[in-house]
Design an enzyme around this catalytic site. Structure first.
Site, PDB file in Angstrom:
ATOM      1  N   GLN A 166       2.265  -7.290  -3.491  1.00  0.00           N
ATOM      2  CA  GLN A 166       1.685  -5.763  -3.356  1.00  0.00           C
ATOM      3  C   GLN A 166      -0.024  -5.301  -4.376  1.00  0.00           C
ATOM      4  O   GLN A 166       0.451  -4.413  -5.368  1.00  0.00           O
ATOM      5  CB  GLN A 166       2.565  -4.643  -2.911  1.00  0.00           C
ATOM      6  CG  GLN A 166       1.800  -3.455  -2.749  1.00  0.00           C
ATOM      7  CD  GLN A 166       3.089  -2.396  -2.175  1.00  0.00           C
ATOM      8  OE1 GLN A 166       3.736  -2.414  -3.099  1.00  0.00           O
ATOM      9  NE2 GLN A 166       2.741  -1.997  -1.288  1.00  0.00           N
ATOM     10  N   GLY A 167      -0.862  -5.588  -3.818  1.00  0.00           N
ATOM     11  CA  GLY A 167      -1.891  -4.867  -5.157  1.00  0.00           C
ATOM     12  C   GLY A 167      -2.156  -3.632  -4.473  1.00  0.00           C
ATOM     13  O   GLY A 167      -3.405  -3.121  -3.359  1.00  0.00           O
ATOM     14  N   GLU A 198       7.796  -0.141   3.527  1.00  0.00           N
ATOM     15  CA  GLU A 198       8.552  -0.387   2.654  1.00  0.00           C
ATOM     16  C   GLU A 198       9.000   0.557   2.496  1.00  0.00           C
ATOM     17  O   GLU A 198      10.587   0.820   1.767  1.00  0.00           O
ATOM     18  CB  GLU A 198       7.664  -0.350   1.822  1.00  0.00           C
ATOM     19  CG  GLU A 198       7.213  -0.622   0.081  1.00  0.00           C
ATOM     20  CD  GLU A 198       6.619  -0.194  -0.887  1.00  0.00           C
ATOM     21  OE1 GLU A 198       5.367   0.896  -0.698  1.00  0.00           O
ATOM     22  OE2 GLU A 198       7.150  -0.608  -2.341  1.00  0.00           O
ATOM     23  N   SER A 205      -1.494   0.106  -6.704  1.00  0.00           N
ATOM     24  CA  SER A 205      -1.650   0.083  -7.869  1.00  0.00           C
ATOM     25  C   SER A 205      -1.991   0.066  -8.223  1.00  0.00           C
ATOM     26  O   SER A 205      -2.005  -1.636  -8.622  1.00  0.00           O
ATOM     27  CB  SER A 205       0.297   0.761  -8.649  1.00  0.00           C
ATOM     28  OG  SER A 205       1.117   1.094  -7.398  1.00  0.00           O
ATOM     29  N   SER A 259       4.828  -6.796  -8.511  1.00  0.00           N
ATOM     30  CA  SER A 259       5.794  -7.544  -8.587  1.00  0.00           C
ATOM     31  C   SER A 259       5.338  -9.220  -7.718  1.00  0.00           C
ATOM     32  O   SER A 259       4.597  -9.298  -7.083  1.00  0.00           O
ATOM     33  CB  SER A 259       6.671  -7.143  -7.946  1.00  0.00           C
ATOM     34  OG  SER A 259       7.480  -5.344  -8.291  1.00  0.00           O
TER      35      SER A 259
HETATM   36  C1  LIG Z   1       9.325  -2.039 -10.906  1.00  0.00           C
HETATM   37  C2  LIG Z   1       8.360  -1.720 -10.104  1.00  0.00           C
HETATM   38  C3  LIG Z   1       7.792  -2.618  -9.500  1.00  0.00           C
HETATM   39  C4  LIG Z   1       6.091  -2.005  -8.829  1.00  0.00           C
HETATM   40  N1  LIG Z   1       5.402  -2.885  -8.093  1.00  0.00           N
HETATM   41  C5  LIG Z   1       4.466  -2.355  -7.914  1.00  0.00           C
HETATM   42  C6  LIG Z   1       3.759  -3.505  -6.235  1.00  0.00           C
HETATM   43  O1  LIG Z   1       4.731  -4.434  -6.499  1.00  0.00           O
HETATM   44  N2  LIG Z   1       2.968  -3.334  -6.040  1.00  0.00           N
HETATM   45  C7  LIG Z   1       1.986  -2.445  -5.901  1.00  0.00           C
HETATM   46  O2  LIG Z   1       0.906  -1.880  -6.196  1.00  0.00           O
HETATM   47  N3  LIG Z   1       3.106  -1.510  -7.312  1.00  0.00           N
HETATM   48  C8  LIG Z   1       3.778  -1.651  -7.828  1.00  0.00           C
HETATM   49  N4  LIG Z   1       4.704  -0.422  -9.045  1.00  0.00           N
HETATM   50  C9  LIG Z   1       4.166   0.986  -9.223  1.00  0.00           C
HETATM   51  C10 LIG Z   1       4.758   2.254  -8.427  1.00  0.00           C
HETATM   52  O3  LIG Z   1       4.464   1.958  -7.233  1.00  0.00           O
HETATM   53  C11 LIG Z   1       4.200   3.215  -9.449  1.00  0.00           C
HETATM   54  O4  LIG Z   1       4.673   3.602 -10.511  1.00  0.00           O
HETATM   55  C12 LIG Z   1       4.610   4.527  -9.024  1.00  0.00           C
HETATM   56  O5  LIG Z   1       4.006   4.865  -7.357  1.00  0.00           O
HETATM   57  C13 LIG Z   1       4.160   5.363  -9.870  1.00  0.00           C
HETATM   58  O6  LIG Z   1       2.898   5.493  -9.900  1.00  0.00           O
HETATM   59  P1  LIG Z   1       2.095   5.618 -11.926  1.00  0.00           P
HETATM   60  O7  LIG Z   1       3.139   4.721 -12.791  1.00  0.00           O
HETATM   61  O8  LIG Z   1       1.402   5.433 -12.133  1.00  0.00           O
HETATM   62  O9  LIG Z   1       2.916   7.024 -11.782  1.00  0.00           O
HETATM   63  P2  LIG Z   1       2.746   7.906 -12.225  1.00  0.00           P
HETATM   64  O10 LIG Z   1       1.758   8.441 -10.824  1.00  0.00           O
HETATM   65  O11 LIG Z   1       1.308   8.337 -13.433  1.00  0.00           O
HETATM   66  O12 LIG Z   1       3.233   9.328 -12.398  1.00  0.00           O
HETATM   67  C14 LIG Z   1       4.002   9.993 -13.556  1.00  0.00           C
HETATM   68  C15 LIG Z   1       5.020  10.866 -13.395  1.00  0.00           C
HETATM   69  O13 LIG Z   1       4.223  12.381 -13.217  1.00  0.00           O
HETATM   70  C16 LIG Z   1       4.710  12.429 -11.287  1.00  0.00           C
HETATM   71  N5  LIG Z   1       4.069  12.718 -10.366  1.00  0.00           N
HETATM   72  C17 LIG Z   1       2.641  11.609 -10.342  1.00  0.00           C
HETATM   73  N6  LIG Z   1       1.936  13.033  -9.300  1.00  0.00           N
HETATM   74  C18 LIG Z   1       3.008  13.815  -9.174  1.00  0.00           C
HETATM   75  C19 LIG Z   1       3.232  15.146  -8.230  1.00  0.00           C
HETATM   76  N7  LIG Z   1       1.416  15.374  -7.438  1.00  0.00           N
HETATM   77  N8  LIG Z   1       3.781  15.759  -8.785  1.00  0.00           N
HETATM   78  C20 LIG Z   1       4.981  15.495  -9.125  1.00  0.00           C
HETATM   79  N9  LIG Z   1       5.050  14.386 -10.007  1.00  0.00           N
HETATM   80  C21 LIG Z   1       4.210  14.314 -10.012  1.00  0.00           C
HETATM   81  C22 LIG Z   1       5.731  11.051 -11.156  1.00  0.00           C
HETATM   82  O14 LIG Z   1       6.555  11.587 -10.834  1.00  0.00           O
HETATM   83  C23 LIG Z   1       5.756  10.505 -12.226  1.00  0.00           C
HETATM   84  O15 LIG Z   1       7.022  11.562 -12.838  1.00  0.00           O
HETATM   85  C24 LIG Z   1       5.946  -1.242  -9.096  1.00  0.00           C
HETATM   86  C25 LIG Z   1       6.738   0.135  -9.683  1.00  0.00           C
HETATM   87  C26 LIG Z   1       8.227  -0.388 -10.756  1.00  0.00           C
HETATM   88  C27 LIG Z   1       8.529   0.303 -11.307  1.00  0.00           C
END
Ligand SMILES: Cc1cc2nc3c(=O)[nH]c(=O)nc-3n(C[C@H](O)[C@H](O)[C@H](O)COP(=O)(O)OP(=O)(O)OC[C@H]3O[C@@H](n4cnc5c(N)ncnc54)[C@H](O)[C@@H]3O)c2cc1C
Lengths: 294, 377
Positions: free
Chosen positions: B121-122, B239, B124, B156
């Site tokens: 899944q691409g 998902e 993020s 992932s």
């Molecule tokens: C183990 C793992 C596997 C993953 N696999 C994939 C994958 O295969 N493909 C893929 O595309 N992505 C994948 N992801 C990405 C995942 O979807 C993102 O990490 C997630 O959506 C959060 O985005 P971020 O990491 O940019 O955090 P951020 O968006 O930067 O968030 C940081 C913090 O700010 C808070 N925050 C942000 N916006 C708000 C808001 N509007 N209100 C309140 N709080 C907020 C969040 O809750 C969090 O606590 C994976 C992540 C993990 C940890």
């Protein structure tokens, strides 16, 4: 597996909701608070006529002949409206105590831990109440007495119906919080637009939904571990839900005028009914070992 | 309300149980967590075994009984989980089935079911996580191809994937949700660089993916150009809605194992710990009931999971972390030994409140889309 309400179950719930809304609206609730300790006999008979106490009594014995799931739906509505009275005790007495099924007789019972709800208003009391001492009950809608040294056995159906009432109260807390969050404005917008408030409301709903699934499933299986699980989740949903609802209401939530405290106090009271959370947790712990075969 | 198996369901359960009893003893040993090619081969092999026995498409069936029975029975029997097949089977495949053309379904679905192709899944990007629609990876038309440049992160299984469900920006001038397109990108296309990222659990579970003028045929677009956000919502509903439910059964098994372990090492005599285990029993029983409730509701609404998935995900991700924190209390000092299996699970459970949309984002969804509270900042 079709784990959703049937048409008949929906109709029964809506009917009960309608009856309670007509006969015990907010004005009636507040009037009951102002006249503590008095039970509305007319309403009690109406509940009897609607089959509330006789839901599980076989038709041959003059009952409605339905099961636990339907009963749970009815008790959920009672809990939603904070309907006062020894509902569980009278329901359990239907078919055993004359007049209980019809709502002619008000039946109270000594609980496992020795508390008695509605002792002075009851026509019949199940259990020994000599030397019962009145308490100044924290819940203005439930008079309480204490009896020394009792530990009656806990009826799992009493636990489940109590959980159903908690579920109803939790649902009400969620509805009240969301209503207030939409209507009350601060900083030029509804407080529900602020995440801190929004997230409280979301958690209220999550707890309600988890409790609902647990309570309904326990009603279907009647399994003691399912019933214990239902009680824990429903207690949590009702108590934490009422607290969060109070928080969403701000200063108004802390007043006698707002209904929030009535939800919380009744929820507290029910957490101590029919054994407590501790017993349910112990039962579920033992269940883990017996399921694993040790 | 009914929790019992229908006669057909009961027959399905009995047949499945019998088959699992025969086939599980013949499986090869599980590869080590860091052996990615080994894990890919193992997970695909299991999917092929399911395919040959007629169970391959069980996640895609709308009847709630069959899907939950499959998850329940395979997990109880200790069968392998979807593993590398997660994206293909649990959300890319269902998205293509719902939104793809007949030709696209014929091209992509059978290899997923036969255990021949792995998807990743691409979605993020470094600057577009929770705010997924802020993605910047660009794609422009050049003849019959899109040319894609940008980068993805936290992908992932990227190292072992054949295909990627990719979100790209096709109209940079449009409002942020309007200019996005959903593409299926072959991972062996020139211009793709995968750089593994090490997780806090020590393994390389996900990766950064760099895209440098990668050519993706226009025929690989699912849905219309610039209508990708709508398609993405379908993917996310699968998902969040259904992808995690099988794990609840696994958690219930772990809980039973914890009780036995606590009994053995004496921690069971601590009433506080014992009662926590009892409360977790209530929690996971209720989560399983909620699953049955949600799946029954989805069936009544025609098969698509609703926002109820966010309710489940919020509670489940929290409960899973509490489960493994309790495991640490059962283990005592041994919980500091990284080689104990529950310790690794404790570490990986930390991702559950983040991946697939953080808990904060799920709460926003529940509040705005279920409770109807106003959108705000
Ligand atoms: C183990 C793992 C596997 C993953 N696999 C994939 C994958 O295969 N493909 C893929 O595309 N992505 C994948 N992801 C990405 C995942 O979807 C993102 O990490 C997630 O959506 C959060 O985005 P971020 O990491 O940019 O955090 P951020 O968006 O930067 O968030 C940081 C913090 O700010 C808070 N925050 C942000 N916006 C708000 C808001 N509007 N209100 C309140 N709080 C907020 C969040 O809750 C969090 O606590 C994976 C992540 C993990 C940890």
């Amino acid at each position: 597996m079709r784990f959703r309400l049937t048409e008949d179950q929906r109709a029964l719930r809506d009917g009960m909701r309608g009856l309670v809304a007509r006969r015990f609206d907010r004005a009636a609730l507040r009037a009951a608070v102002d006249r503590p300790g008095r039970l509305d006999r007319v309403l009690w008979r109406e509940l009897g006529a609607a089959g509330f106490f006789a839901l599980r009594l076989p038709e041959a014995d003059g009952g409605v002949g339905l099961g636990l799931p339907e009963t749970v739906l009815a008790f959920e509505e009672a809990g939603r409206a904070l309907l006062p009275g020894p509902l569980v005790a009278t329901h359990l007495a239907a078919g055993r105590v004359p007049g209980a099924a019809e709502g002619e007789t008000v039946v109270a019972a000594v609980d496992a831990g020795g508390l008695v709800e509605w002792l002075t208003e009851a026509d019949v009391v199940c259990g020994e109440v000599d030397g019962a001492v009145p308490l100044r009950s924290v819940d203005p809608l439930t008079p309480l007495h204490r009896v020394a040294g009792v530990t009656a056995a806990v009826d799992p159906v009493a636990v489940l119906l109590t959980a159903a009432e908690q579920l109803g109260t939790a649902t009400r807390a969620c509805e009240l919080a969301v209503q207030h969050a939409r209507a009350r404005e601060q900083f030029g917008q509804p407080i529900g637009a602020f995440q801190a408030v929004k997230h409280l409301c979301a958690e209220l709903l999550v707890r309600v939904e988890v409790a609902r699934a647990a309570v309904y499933a326990a009603a279907v299986t009647a399994d003691p571990a399912d019933i214990a699980a239902a009680r824990l989740l429903a207690d949590e949903a009702a108590v934490r839900g009422a607290r969060d609802c109070l928080q969403v209401h701000g200063g108004m939530g802390f007043t006698w005028e707002a209904d929030v405290h009535l939800l919380l106090k009744r929820a507290w009271l029910r957490t101590r009914r029919a054994g407590g959370g501790t017993e349910s947790e112990e039962l579920l712990a033992a269940d883990l070992l017996s399921a694993a075969g040790r | 309300m009914d929790l019992a198996d229908s006669p057909e369901d009961a027959e399905f359960r009995a047949r499945l149980r019998e088959w699992l009893g025969k086939v599980l003893p013949t499986l090869p040993p599980k590869p080590s967590p860091d052996d990615w090619p080994g894990r890919r081969a193992y997970d695909l092999g299991w999917q092929r075994t399911l395919y040959d026995a007629g169970y391959a498409d069980v996640h895609w069936q709308a009847t709630p009984g069959v899907r939950l029975i499959f998850l329940e029975e395979t997990e109880k029997a200790g069968a392998p989980y979807v593993g590398a097949g997660f994206v293909g089977l649990l959300h890319a495949g269902p998205t293509i089935a719902a939104e793809g053309t007949a030709g696209q379904r014929a091209r992509w679905l059978p290899p997923i079911l036969r255990g021949e192709e792995v998807w990743c899944q691409g979605f993020s990007e470094p600057d577009a996580g929770s705010d997924l629609a802020a993605l910047r990876t660009r794609a422009w038309r050049d003849g019959d191809d899109y040319v894609v440049s940008g980068s993805k992160i936290w992908t992932s299984h990227a190292e072992v994937a054949d295909w990627c469900e990719l979100l790209v920006r096709t109209d940079p001038g449009a409002p942020k949700h309007k200019g996005i397109t959903w593409l299926a990108m072959p991972m062996d296309t020139p211009g793709i660089t995968v750089r593994p990222l090490r997780t806090l659990a020590g393994s390389a579970e996900f990766a950064e993916v760099f895209l440098d003028e990668v050519r993706v045929p226009v025929t690989h677009r699912v849905g219309e150009e610039n209508d990708g956000w709508r398609v993405t919502m379908v993917t996310l509903s699968f998902e969040r809605g259904t992808a995690f439910v099988g794990e609840v059964v696994a958690c219930r098994r772990v809980l039973g194992e914890l009780a036995v372990a606590a009994r053995r090492n004496g921690r069971w005599d601590d009433p506080v710990l014992r009662r926590r285990l009892g409360a977790l029993n209530a929690e996971f029983r209720a989560l399983w009931r909620l699953t049955q409730w949600n799946v029954s509701a989805a069936e009544a609404q025609g098969g698509l999971p609703g926002v109820g998935g966010s309710v489940f995900k919020l509670r489940y991700s929290q409960a899973r972390q509490e489960l493994y924190d309790t495991a640490a209390d059962v283990l005592g000092d041994e919980s500091l030994d990284a080689d104990r299996p529950w310790v690794h699970d404790r570490l990986s459970s930390l991702s559950y409140t983040i991946a697939a949309g953080t808990s904060q984002i799920q709460r926003n969804i529940v509040a705005e889309r279920i409770l109807g509270l106003p959108k705000g900042r």
